[in-house]
Scaffold this motif. Structure first.
Motif, PDB file in Angstrom:
ATOM      1  N   ARG A 140     -26.972  83.671  20.085  1.00 37.95           N
ATOM      2  CA  ARG A 140     -27.637  83.741  21.383  1.00 37.95           C
ATOM      3  C   ARG A 140     -28.545  82.540  21.655  1.00 37.95           C
ATOM      4  O   ARG A 140     -28.572  82.003  22.758  1.00 37.95           O
ATOM      5  CB  ARG A 140     -28.460  85.031  21.439  1.00 37.95           C
ATOM      6  N   TYR A 141     -29.329  82.143  20.617  1.00 39.46           N
ATOM      7  CA  TYR A 141     -30.344  81.097  20.859  1.00 39.46           C
ATOM      8  C   TYR A 141     -29.964  79.742  20.269  1.00 39.46           C
ATOM      9  O   TYR A 141     -30.647  78.745  20.520  1.00 39.46           O
ATOM     10  CB  TYR A 141     -31.691  81.518  20.260  1.00 39.46           C
ATOM     11  N   GLY A 142     -28.941  79.712  19.439  1.00 36.52           N
ATOM     12  CA  GLY A 142     -28.542  78.443  18.820  1.00 36.52           C
ATOM     13  C   GLY A 142     -29.041  78.346  17.372  1.00 36.52           C
ATOM     14  O   GLY A 142     -29.973  79.042  16.966  1.00 36.52           O
ATOM     15  N   HIS A 143     -28.398  77.441  16.627  1.00 35.30           N
ATOM     16  CA  HIS A 143     -28.676  77.296  15.193  1.00 35.30           C
ATOM     17  C   HIS A 143     -30.112  76.832  14.926  1.00 35.30           C
ATOM     18  O   HIS A 143     -30.765  77.286  13.974  1.00 35.30           O
ATOM     19  CB  HIS A 143     -27.679  76.302  14.602  1.00 35.30           C
ATOM     20  N   TYR A 164     -43.491  87.196  16.114  1.00 32.02           N
ATOM     21  CA  TYR A 164     -42.461  86.590  16.981  1.00 32.02           C
ATOM     22  C   TYR A 164     -42.293  85.119  16.669  1.00 32.02           C
ATOM     23  O   TYR A 164     -43.256  84.450  16.328  1.00 32.02           O
ATOM     24  CB  TYR A 164     -42.868  86.703  18.451  1.00 32.02           C
ATOM     25  N   SER A 165     -41.072  84.658  16.840  1.00 28.60           N
ATOM     26  CA  SER A 165     -40.847  83.206  16.818  1.00 28.60           C
ATOM     27  C   SER A 165     -40.750  82.762  18.270  1.00 28.60           C
ATOM     28  O   SER A 165     -40.156  83.463  19.087  1.00 28.60           O
ATOM     29  CB  SER A 165     -39.526  82.875  16.117  1.00 28.60           C
ATOM     30  N   ARG A 166     -41.348  81.613  18.582  1.00 27.47           N
ATOM     31  CA  ARG A 166     -41.282  81.118  19.961  1.00 27.47           C
ATOM     32  C   ARG A 166     -40.299  79.954  20.021  1.00 27.47           C
ATOM     33  O   ARG A 166     -40.485  78.947  19.349  1.00 27.47           O
ATOM     34  CB  ARG A 166     -42.653  80.630  20.425  1.00 27.47           C
ATOM     35  N   VAL A 167     -39.272  80.137  20.811  1.00 18.24           N
ATOM     36  CA  VAL A 167     -38.286  79.072  20.971  1.00 18.24           C
ATOM     37  C   VAL A 167     -38.042  78.874  22.460  1.00 18.24           C
ATOM     38  O   VAL A 167     -37.615  79.806  23.148  1.00 18.24           O
ATOM     39  CB  VAL A 167     -36.957  79.409  20.259  1.00 18.24           C
ATOM     40  N   ASP A 168     -38.372  77.676  22.962  1.00 15.98           N
ATOM     41  CA  ASP A 168     -38.221  77.346  24.385  1.00 15.98           C
ATOM     42  C   ASP A 168     -38.830  78.436  25.276  1.00 15.98           C
ATOM     43  O   ASP A 168     -38.176  78.915  26.225  1.00 15.98           O
ATOM     44  CB  ASP A 168     -36.725  77.158  24.739  1.00 15.98           C
ATOM     45  N   GLY A 169     -40.002  78.862  24.954  1.00 14.57           N
ATOM     46  CA  GLY A 169     -40.707  79.840  25.789  1.00 14.57           C
ATOM     47  C   GLY A 169     -40.250  81.280  25.557  1.00 14.57           C
ATOM     48  O   GLY A 169     -40.872  82.222  26.053  1.00 14.57           O
ATOM     49  N   GLU A 170     -39.190  81.459  24.789  1.00 16.25           N
ATOM     50  CA  GLU A 170     -38.690  82.832  24.530  1.00 16.25           C
ATOM     51  C   GLU A 170     -39.279  83.358  23.229  1.00 16.25           C
ATOM     52  O   GLU A 170     -39.478  82.592  22.282  1.00 16.25           O
ATOM     53  CB  GLU A 170     -37.170  82.788  24.401  1.00 16.25           C
ATOM     54  N   ARG A 171     -39.539  84.661  23.195  1.00 14.28           N
ATOM     55  CA  ARG A 171     -40.072  85.252  21.964  1.00 14.28           C
ATOM     56  C   ARG A 171     -38.934  85.969  21.231  1.00 14.28           C
ATOM     57  O   ARG A 171     -38.278  86.833  21.791  1.00 14.28           O
ATOM     58  CB  ARG A 171     -41.178  86.244  22.296  1.00 14.28           C
ATOM     59  N   ASP A 205     -32.981  78.441  12.621  1.00 15.39           N
ATOM     60  CA  ASP A 205     -33.783  77.764  11.586  1.00 15.39           C
ATOM     61  C   ASP A 205     -35.271  78.049  11.779  1.00 15.39           C
ATOM     62  O   ASP A 205     -36.007  78.269  10.812  1.00 15.39           O
ATOM     63  CB  ASP A 205     -33.550  76.247  11.640  1.00 15.39           C
ATOM     64  N   GLN A 206     -35.687  78.022  13.045  1.00 18.71           N
ATOM     65  CA  GLN A 206     -37.099  78.286  13.359  1.00 18.71           C
ATOM     66  C   GLN A 206     -37.506  79.684  12.897  1.00 18.71           C
ATOM     67  O   GLN A 206     -38.567  79.887  12.308  1.00 18.71           O
ATOM     68  CB  GLN A 206     -37.320  78.137  14.887  1.00 18.71           C
ATOM     69  N   VAL A 207     -36.603  80.652  13.145  1.00 19.77           N
ATOM     70  CA  VAL A 207     -36.871  82.037  12.722  1.00 19.77           C
ATOM     71  C   VAL A 207     -37.005  82.103  11.196  1.00 19.77           C
ATOM     72  O   VAL A 207     -37.921  82.735  10.660  1.00 19.77           O
ATOM     73  CB  VAL A 207     -35.759  82.989  13.226  1.00 19.77           C
ATOM     74  N   PHE A 266     -28.781  88.541  12.019  1.00 14.19           N
ATOM     75  CA  PHE A 266     -29.202  87.143  12.172  1.00 14.19           C
ATOM     76  C   PHE A 266     -28.127  86.306  12.885  1.00 14.19           C
ATOM     77  O   PHE A 266     -28.443  85.348  13.588  1.00 14.19           O
ATOM     78  CB  PHE A 266     -29.539  86.556  10.806  1.00 14.19           C
ATOM     79  N   LYS A 267     -26.904  86.700  12.694  1.00 13.81           N
ATOM     80  CA  LYS A 267     -25.802  85.972  13.355  1.00 13.81           C
ATOM     81  C   LYS A 267     -26.011  86.007  14.879  1.00 13.81           C
ATOM     82  O   LYS A 267     -25.792  85.009  15.568  1.00 13.81           O
ATOM     83  CB  LYS A 267     -24.472  86.609  12.961  1.00 13.81           C
TER      84      LYS A 267
END
Ligand SMILES: Nc1nc2c(ncn2[C@@H]2O[C@H](COP(=O)(O)OP(=O)(O)OP(=O)(O)O)[C@@H](O)[C@H]2O)c(=O)[nH]1
Length: 367
Positions: free
Chosen positions: A242-245, A304-311, A249-251, A236-237
């Motif tokens: 890579r994607y930010g905190h 999948y979690s979607r964050v800024d278009g990334e899965r 949280d979203q994950v 998880f770290k």
């Protein structure tokens, strides 16, 4: 925004604040009911020949119409004061005219009650006003108890007393029911807040611990199966790095949603801390708990979690134990943690469980 808030937002007049919606509705009902009652009284007083009272009731209807307008305009306190003043004035005048046997002074009780529960008023001020109104009731009762009734239809006086007592009791009972409802819903909300993890909405560690202690004892007494799983998101770290905190949280939130959809309602799902989760399976054999965790791991593979278009796809590792007879919560958690550590050690994305009766066997399920 909850469904009930959306409904209130649609129904309320523009100048009524959403947090005052309940107050607005209660005042509206009271003012409309009051208007209807006073309109009836205009006819009644005209029929029995009490013309002054009939005229006063026309004034009462006008005052209640102003209260309705004030309420719609968001000036709830002013509406309450005006209604209380009207009711107290009417109670006084009607009792002084018809005598205490007509029961109009009973309306002073709900007015006193509304004055006391009005949150705009300081408690001491509310108590003084409440007692003053009840003192006025007592005065009217003593002063006009023996007043001879000098109007038509004297035989219906007991009926009028009955109607007035019932009509006066209605707002009193409604007010107490409303206060009770508010208290209960606030208590439920506070308990929810105290038991839930803020980010994921799952139960928090404190609740999870309490749940385990309560259900362990019953389960042991009834010799039922009981399983506990400790789960941890893998690497998880790296997600945070890579994607930010915020993405992390979203994950966590998405994992919580997946967990909620993946287990029975009787299972207790907790965020134990950070990216670690505890699942309690009361009344469940190790095989059943293992199958449920396997299904969840499968589900996670296509989740999948979607964050800024990334899965973002993550996996989880689990340590599962079947609770031993007489085992303490702390000891069972420690063992589940141990098998979770073992799952991580064996390469992650797997469930490692003990077989308690031998204490030696280890089953490892990998993806
Ligand atoms: N975004 C977010 N990150 C959290 C939260 N709580 C814990 N973390 C992060 O979770 C990470 C846990 O890292 P580690 O304990 O090293 O474990 P890991 O990277 O998952 O590796 P393994 O468990 O060994 O697979 C740390 O970076 C924490 O900062 C949270 O509420 N939000």
């Amino acid at each position: 925004m909850t469904a009930i808030e959306v409904y209130r937002l649609r129904r309320k007049p523009a100048r009524v604040r959403i947090e005052n919606y309940r107050k607005y509705v209660v005042l509206n009902i009271t003012a409309i009911a009051g208007t209807l009652i006073h309109t009836g009284f205009i006819g009644l007083f005209t029929v029995i020949g009490a013309d002054t009272l009939a005229l006063f009731n026309i004034l009462s209807v006008l005052v209640l119409a102003v209260s309705l307008w004030l309420n719609r305009a968001g000036m709830h306190a002013a509406a309450i004061y005006l209604m209380c003043l009207e009711i107290a004035g009417h109670a006084f005048l009607a009792t002084a005219t018809l005598g205490a046997a007509a029961g109009f002074h009973y309306y002073l009780w709900p007015v006193a009650c509304v004055a006391v529960i009005n949150p705009r008023m300081l408690p001491r001020q509310a108590a003084v006003i409440g007692f003053t109104l009840i003192a006025l009731f007592a005065y009217l009762q003593l002063r006009y108890a023996a007043l001879p009734y000098g109007f038509a239809y004297a035989e219906y006086l007991p009926l009028l007393l009955f109607f007035n007592v019932m009509a006066a009791a209605l707002p009193l009972i409604l007010a107490v029911v409303m206060v009770r409802q508010i208290n209960e819903s606030q208590e439920r909300r506070l308990t929810e807040i105290a038991n839930r993890d803020e980010l994921t909405g799952l139960y928090n560690r404190r609740f999870g611990n309490d749940f385990l202690h309560q259900t362990f004892a019953a389960s042991d007494r009834l010799a039922r199966n009981y399983c506990i799983a400790m789960g941890d998101i893998d690497h998880f770290k790296a997600v945070n790095d890579r994607y930010g905190h915020e993405a992390g949280d979203q994950v966590l939130e998405d994992i919580a949603i997946a967990l909620l959809g993946g287990f029975r309602r009787s299972d207790c799902l907790c965020r134990w801390g950070g990216e670690e989760f505890m699942i309690a399976f009361p009344d469940t054999t190790r095989e059943t708990a293992l199958a449920a965790l396997e299904r969840f791991r499968d589900r996670l593979a296509s989740h999948y979690s979607r964050v800024d278009g990334e899965r973002i796809n993550v996996t989880m590792s689990f340590g599962l134990v079947s609770v031993r007879p007489g085992e303490s919560v702390e000891a069972a958690i420690k063992r589940a943690d141990h098998w979770l550590y073992e799952a991580k050690h064996q390469g992650r994305n797997r469930i490692v469980s003990d077989v308690h009766d031998t204490g030696a066997d280890v089953l490892s399920h990998t993806g």
